[in-house]
Design a protein around this motif. Structure first.
Motif, PDB file in Angstrom:
ATOM      1  N   ILE A   1     -56.793  60.451  80.123  1.00 10.16           N
ATOM      2  CA  ILE A   1     -55.537  59.918  79.989  1.00 10.16           C
ATOM      3  C   ILE A   1     -54.969  60.031  78.542  1.00 10.16           C
ATOM      4  CG2 ILE A   1     -54.298  57.428  79.904  1.00 10.16           C
ATOM      5  CD1 ILE A   1     -56.020  56.607  82.073  1.00 10.16           C
ATOM      6  N   GLU A   2     -53.547  60.489  78.531  1.00  6.45           N
ATOM      7  CA  GLU A   2     -52.785  60.582  77.273  1.00  6.45           C
ATOM      8  C   GLU A   2     -52.471  59.081  76.775  1.00  6.45           C
ATOM      9  OE1 GLU A   2     -49.898  63.339  77.644  1.00  6.45           O
ATOM     10  OE2 GLU A   2     -50.864  64.768  78.406  1.00  6.45           O
ATOM     11  N   LEU A   3     -52.919  58.813  75.567  1.00  5.07           N
ATOM     12  CA  LEU A   3     -52.361  57.569  75.045  1.00  5.07           C
ATOM     13  C   LEU A   3     -51.430  57.688  73.873  1.00  5.07           C
ATOM     14  CD1 LEU A   3     -52.243  54.436  74.360  1.00  5.07           C
ATOM     15  CD2 LEU A   3     -54.566  54.705  73.518  1.00  5.07           C
ATOM     16  N   HIS A   4     -50.170  57.642  73.983  1.00  4.61           N
ATOM     17  CA  HIS A   4     -48.984  58.164  73.225  1.00  4.61           C
ATOM     18  C   HIS A   4     -48.989  56.774  72.329  1.00  4.61           C
ATOM     19  CE1 HIS A   4     -47.899  62.004  74.889  1.00  4.61           C
ATOM     20  NE2 HIS A   4     -48.290  61.439  75.776  1.00  4.61           N
ATOM     21  N   THR A   5     -49.157  56.600  71.073  1.00  8.36           N
ATOM     22  CA  THR A   5     -49.303  55.317  70.452  1.00  8.36           C
ATOM     23  C   THR A   5     -49.201  55.366  68.930  1.00  8.36           C
ATOM     24  OG1 THR A   5     -50.484  53.132  70.420  1.00  8.36           O
ATOM     25  CG2 THR A   5     -51.779  55.314  70.322  1.00  8.36           C
ATOM     26  N   TRP A   6     -49.446  54.213  68.188  1.00  5.78           N
ATOM     27  CA  TRP A   6     -49.658  54.175  66.893  1.00  5.78           C
ATOM     28  C   TRP A   6     -50.467  53.093  66.575  1.00  5.78           C
ATOM     29  CZ3 TRP A   6     -49.178  58.038  63.638  1.00  5.78           C
ATOM     30  CH2 TRP A   6     -49.069  57.712  62.165  1.00  5.78           C
ATOM     31  N   ASN A   7     -50.774  52.887  65.388  1.00  7.42           N
ATOM     32  CA  ASN A   7     -51.654  51.834  64.905  1.00  7.42           C
ATOM     33  C   ASN A   7     -51.042  50.536  64.664  1.00  7.42           C
ATOM     34  OD1 ASN A   7     -54.197  50.722  64.090  1.00  7.42           O
ATOM     35  ND2 ASN A   7     -53.974  51.099  61.890  1.00  7.42           N
ATOM     36  N   THR A   8     -50.795  49.942  65.646  1.00  5.23           N
ATOM     37  CA  THR A   8     -50.126  48.738  65.749  1.00  5.23           C
ATOM     38  C   THR A   8     -50.769  47.792  66.789  1.00  5.23           C
ATOM     39  OG1 THR A   8     -48.601  49.354  67.876  1.00  5.23           O
ATOM     40  CG2 THR A   8     -47.998  49.870  65.767  1.00  5.23           C
ATOM     41  N   PRO A   9     -50.428  46.401  66.956  1.00  2.86           N
ATOM     42  CA  PRO A   9     -51.082  45.730  67.777  1.00  2.86           C
ATOM     43  C   PRO A   9     -50.945  45.903  69.307  1.00  2.86           C
ATOM     44  CG  PRO A   9     -50.054  44.130  65.882  1.00  2.86           C
ATOM     45  CD  PRO A   9     -49.638  45.655  65.901  1.00  2.86           C
ATOM     46  N   ASN A  10     -49.757  46.573  69.441  1.00  5.53           N
ATOM     47  CA  ASN A  10     -49.389  46.636  71.104  1.00  5.53           C
ATOM     48  C   ASN A  10     -50.480  48.236  71.380  1.00  5.53           C
ATOM     49  OD1 ASN A  10     -47.766  44.686  71.673  1.00  5.53           O
ATOM     50  ND2 ASN A  10     -45.876  45.896  71.040  1.00  5.53           N
ATOM     51  N   GLY A  11     -50.568  49.076  70.397  1.00  5.91           N
ATOM     52  CA  GLY A  11     -51.343  50.147  70.774  1.00  5.91           C
ATOM     53  C   GLY A  11     -52.709  49.805  70.968  1.00  5.91           C
ATOM     54  N   ARG A  12     -53.291  48.868  69.909  1.00  7.91           N
ATOM     55  CA  ARG A  12     -54.763  48.318  69.849  1.00  7.91           C
ATOM     56  C   ARG A  12     -54.937  47.801  71.394  1.00  7.91           C
ATOM     57  NH1 ARG A  12     -57.658  51.334  67.168  1.00  7.91           N
ATOM     58  NH2 ARG A  12     -56.641  51.780  65.158  1.00  7.91           N
ATOM     59  N   LYS A  13     -53.890  46.883  72.075  1.00 11.06           N
ATOM     60  CA  LYS A  13     -54.135  46.550  73.344  1.00 11.06           C
ATOM     61  C   LYS A  13     -54.866  47.711  74.136  1.00 11.06           C
ATOM     62  CE  LYS A  13     -50.103  43.674  73.377  1.00 11.06           C
ATOM     63  NZ  LYS A  13     -48.741  43.604  73.992  1.00 11.06           N
ATOM     64  N   ILE A  14     -54.231  48.611  74.152  1.00 17.93           N
ATOM     65  CA  ILE A  14     -54.334  49.715  75.183  1.00 17.93           C
ATOM     66  C   ILE A  14     -55.832  50.693  74.807  1.00 17.93           C
ATOM     67  CG2 ILE A  14     -53.573  51.730  76.410  1.00 17.93           C
ATOM     68  CD1 ILE A  14     -51.940  48.934  76.629  1.00 17.93           C
ATOM     69  N   SER A  15     -55.886  51.020  73.583  1.00 22.51           N
ATOM     70  CA  SER A  15     -57.311  51.558  73.136  1.00 22.51           C
ATOM     71  C   SER A  15     -58.508  50.477  73.530  1.00 22.51           C
ATOM     72  CB  SER A  15     -57.153  52.198  71.665  1.00 22.51           C
ATOM     73  OG  SER A  15     -56.931  50.825  70.648  1.00 22.51           O
ATOM     74  N   VAL A  16     -58.309  49.341  73.360  1.00 22.28           N
ATOM     75  CA  VAL A  16     -59.380  48.203  73.654  1.00 22.28           C
ATOM     76  C   VAL A  16     -59.518  48.462  75.302  1.00 22.28           C
ATOM     77  CG1 VAL A  16     -60.192  45.932  73.885  1.00 22.28           C
ATOM     78  CG2 VAL A  16     -59.270  46.891  71.440  1.00 22.28           C
TER      79      VAL A  16
END
Length: 208
Positions: free
Chosen positions: A3-18
């Protein structure tokens, strides 16, 4: 396929990496530098019409077809449906997951986010007004969460996508000027989650 995760180091981004780590799904991070305005690029707009991170692209979506999803809450629900993990099947058990996920999306995110904004202001009058207003509401929300976790390990029964959503913002409690010692149930819940190996991998993942 990852899966491609298009993100940055933010709270909303961390939700998905976790969530991806906890669900054991392979993924690759595609950084979107919001400080440089990369979220406004036409290519990113195609998968995130609101020009916000995170967004995912799943090459093996429903029916084996490629699909893109934006908005962190929608992504968490999709991943829960896809894997059958952290999203109960019985409707009665899903309801509290939905409730606490929406609670995070509607309050425990937007309100602490305002604290982040006003802390950075240089105008002392604007800064003081904003912090008085939004810090009070942020602390109220921590109190709501603390009461919910009294006698519970997780917000909706078993560990769920709602916990991942809330954790993304609780992770920034130092920026909210919140001492978790003031909210002992939140502190216990937070430390329990952060001790999980998959959650730790998601929190340590390089998103920028």
């Amino acid at each position: 396929m990852s899966i491609e995760l298009h993100t940055w180091n933010t709270p909303n981004g961390r939700k998905i990496s976790v969530a991806l780590e906890e669900m054991g799904l392979p993924y690759k991070v595609i950084p979107v530098n919001i400080g440089k305005g990369e979220q406004m690029a036409p290519g990113f707009l195609e998968i995130s019409p609101n020009n916000k991170i995170p967004a995912i692209v799943d090459p093996d979506g429903p029916g084996g077809k490629r699909i893109s999803i934006f908005e962190s809450g929608a992504i968490l629900l999709y991943l829960g449906e896809k894997t059958g993990k952290f999203l109960p099947k019985p409707l009665a058990e899903r309801i509290p997951v939905y409730e606490w996920l929406m609670w995070q999306l509607g309050g425990f995110g937007p309100m602490p986010g305002q604290v982040h904004h006003f802390i950075a202001l240089e105008d002392e009058q604007d800064r003081a007004y904003g912090l008085k207003r939004y810090m009070a509401e942020t602390r109220r929300l921590y109190g709501v969460l603390d009461r919910r976790l009294d006698g519970r390990d997780f917000v909706a029964g078993d560990l769920s996508v709602a916990d991942f959503a809330i954790l993304g913002w609780a992770w920034r409690h130092p920026r909210h000027k919140v001492d978790l010692a003031d909210f002992p149930n939140v502190k216990r819940w937070y430390e329990t989650l952060m001790a999980r190996p998959a959650t730790k991998r998601g929190m340590d993942a390089k998103l920028d």
